[in-house]
Design an enzyme around this catalytic site. Structure first.
Site, short mmCIF file in Angstrom:
data_model
loop_
_atom_site.label_atom_id
_atom_site.label_comp_id
_atom_site.label_asym_id
_atom_site.label_seq_id
_atom_site.Cartn_x
_atom_site.Cartn_y
_atom_site.Cartn_z
CB CYS A 83 -0.94 0.00 1.20
SG CYS A 83 -2.03 -1.42 1.23
CG HIS A 97 -2.86 3.36 2.89
ND1 HIS A 97 -3.46 3.08 1.68
CD2 HIS A 97 -2.83 2.18 3.59
CE1 HIS A 97 -3.79 1.80 1.66
NE2 HIS A 97 -3.43 1.24 2.80
CG ASN A 112 -6.39 -0.72 1.76
OD1 ASN A 112 -5.82 -0.25 0.79
ND2 ASN A 112 -5.74 -1.24 2.79
N1 COA Z 1 -17.70 -8.88 10.86
C1 COA Z 1 -18.02 -9.19 12.10
N2 COA Z 1 -17.12 -9.63 13.01
C2 COA Z 1 -15.84 -9.72 12.60
C3 COA Z 1 -15.44 -9.39 11.29
C4 COA Z 1 -16.43 -8.97 10.40
N3 COA Z 1 -16.16 -8.63 9.14
N4 COA Z 1 -14.11 -9.59 11.18
C5 COA Z 1 -13.68 -10.00 12.38
N5 COA Z 1 -14.73 -10.09 13.23
C6 COA Z 1 -14.73 -10.52 14.62
C7 COA Z 1 -13.52 -11.35 14.99
O1 COA Z 1 -13.71 -12.69 14.62
C8 COA Z 1 -13.48 -11.15 16.49
O2 COA Z 1 -14.40 -12.00 17.08
P1 COA Z 1 -14.09 -12.73 18.48
O3 COA Z 1 -13.88 -11.60 19.44
O4 COA Z 1 -15.30 -13.53 18.70
O5 COA Z 1 -12.83 -13.51 18.21
C9 COA Z 1 -13.98 -9.71 16.68
O6 COA Z 1 -14.66 -9.37 15.46
C10 COA Z 1 -12.88 -8.72 16.91
O7 COA Z 1 -11.85 -8.98 15.98
P2 COA Z 1 -10.58 -8.08 15.91
O8 COA Z 1 -9.65 -8.66 14.90
O9 COA Z 1 -10.07 -7.81 17.29
O10 COA Z 1 -11.22 -6.72 15.34
P3 COA Z 1 -10.52 -5.36 15.10
O11 COA Z 1 -11.17 -4.30 15.84
O12 COA Z 1 -9.02 -5.48 15.20
O13 COA Z 1 -10.88 -5.11 13.58
C11 COA Z 1 -9.78 -5.15 11.45
C12 COA Z 1 -10.38 -5.97 12.58
C13 COA Z 1 -9.26 -6.09 10.39
C14 COA Z 1 -10.90 -4.28 10.88
C15 COA Z 1 -8.67 -4.24 12.01
O14 COA Z 1 -7.76 -5.02 12.76
C16 COA Z 1 -7.90 -3.52 10.96
O15 COA Z 1 -8.45 -2.75 10.19
N6 COA Z 1 -6.58 -3.70 10.94
C17 COA Z 1 -5.73 -3.06 9.94
C18 COA Z 1 -5.84 -3.82 8.66
C19 COA Z 1 -5.30 -3.05 7.50
O16 COA Z 1 -5.37 -1.85 7.47
N7 COA Z 1 -4.75 -3.75 6.52
C20 COA Z 1 -4.21 -3.18 5.34
C21 COA Z 1 -2.98 -2.43 5.64
S1 COA Z 1 -2.33 -1.63 4.28
#
Ligand code: COA
Length: 318
Positions: A113, A239, A269
């Site tokens: 990215c 970004h 993204n």
């Molecule tokens: N819908 C509903 N629940 C979801 C889900 C979705 N699409 N995706 C994950 N969950 C659940 C998980 O399974 C977890 O459940 P659990 O507590 O029962 O295990 C819960 O939501 C929390 O998951 P978590 O991973 O802690 O959520 P988060 O707040 O970290 O959000 C992301 C997840 C991926 C949105 C976040 O981590 C993120 O955006 N990270 C950066 C990713 C990124 O920018 N990548 C590209 C970089 S260039």
């Protein structure tokens, strides 16, 4: 080192919109969760469009807005991790479609990215040695090609799209750039061709923490280099990975969130596409004014990060 002036921008998005409700029909998720955790309302997925079509459309618009023709271009760089062909490069496909001159080198650059920032700094370094002072820089992805549509933790985040900029090397243009890499394959990765699907895998929380650790420090580094205060920057163009990341970066820098341009709600993204798409929208909306300081900030797979701080020059002043 010579700086870069952006002369023209362009963008192209596939027509097909995919809403959060659409995704909820396939995986266990819902609109409220996605909006609250990411800020994304919808994204575009290509349905038949190739990356060549999108990148060429964005490039043509950037050339037109710059008031230049293909004969003026001395360098062509494309930042992407989802090219149409493994070889030749996406930049060569653009070169062919546009009919760029033979003494205009064209190549791809893979920095996740952060790709568009890497492309800008590469152009800043190379352009003074090229036969013409203008470069065509493109950032674009069809991430729908490598997203596992059954993985709810990644399929909600990514989208397809491309942006482009025509830039000019300029010894007078203020240009402050910083690029970083921390080799960490296991945080965000997709396999190359083989027997396994080339799906994107990600440790979302680690990426989140990495962004909050590096991006505010990167912004401070650029401000130090330029001798500017954070409040002197008119626009921060981050970004577009997650609204919560942007909001946390703004909070850590103590900069009002209104100074951060965001369009993640509409596109998700688009990796190397987010920054040139954002710049093009800002131009179209008349947000970028002559003399304004603009800071672009990127981070992504690699892990990589990069930022550029420069002064906007309006078309009338060029
Ligand atoms: N819908 C509903 N629940 C979801 C889900 C979705 N699409 N995706 C994950 N969950 C659940 C998980 O399974 C977890 O459940 P659990 O507590 O029962 O295990 C819960 O939501 C929390 O998951 P978590 O991973 O802690 O959520 P988060 O707040 O970290 O959000 C992301 C997840 C991926 C949105 C976040 O981590 C993120 O955006 N990270 C950066 C990713 C990124 O920018 N990548 C590209 C970089 S260039």
């Amino acid at each position: 080192m010579n700086g870069l002036q952006i002369l023209g921008t362009g963008r192209a998005l596939p027509a097909h919109r995919v809403t959060n409700d659409d995704l909820a029909q396939r995986v266990d998720t819902n609109h409220e969760w996605i909006v609250a955790r990411t800020g994304i309302h919808e994204r575009r997925f290509a349905q038949g469009e190739t990356l060549t079509q999108l990148t060429v459309q964005a490039a043509r618009q950037a050339l037109e807005r710059a008031g230049l023709t293909v004969a003026d271009i001395g360098l062509c760089i494309t930042a992407t991790v989802t090219p149409d062909y493994l070889t030749p490069s996406q930049a060569c496909l653009i070169h062919q479609e546009l009919g760029l001159p033979e003494d205009c080198p064209a190549f791809d650059l893979s920095a996740g990215c952060t790709g568009f920032l890497y492309a800008m700094e590469t152009a800043a370094a190379m352009l003074p040695r090229m036969s013409r002072p203008y470069a065509l820089l493109v950032g674009g992805e069809l991430l729908s090609r490598i997203v596992d549509m059954d993985d709810r933790s990644t399929c909600i985040l990514f989208g397809d799209g491309a942006g482009a900029a025509v830039v000019k090397t300029d010894p007078e243009a203020p240009w402050f750039c910083h690029l970083g890499t921390r080799g960490r394959q296991e945080v965000l990765w997709a396999l190359g061709p083989g027997n396994h699907p080339a799906y994107l895998h990600m440790d979302g929380q680690e990426v989140f923490q990495f962004a909050l650790e590096t991006v505010p420090a990167l912004a401070r580094q650029l401000l130090d280099k330029a001798g500017l205060d954070k409040d002197q920057v008119d626009w921060y163009v981050p970004h577009q990975a997650n609204h919560r990341i942007v909001a946390s970066v703004a909070k850590r820098l103590k900069v009002p969130l209104e100074k951060f341009y965001e369009n993640i709600a509409s596109y998700g993204n688009t990796s190397a596409g987010t920054i040139p798409i954002a710049l093009d929208e800002m131009v179209e909306q008349g947000l970028l004014k002559d003399g304004q300081w603009v800071m672009c900030l990127g981070f992504g797979a690699g892990l990589t990060w990069g930022g550029a701080l420069f002064r906007w020059k309006s078309m009338e002043e060029r």
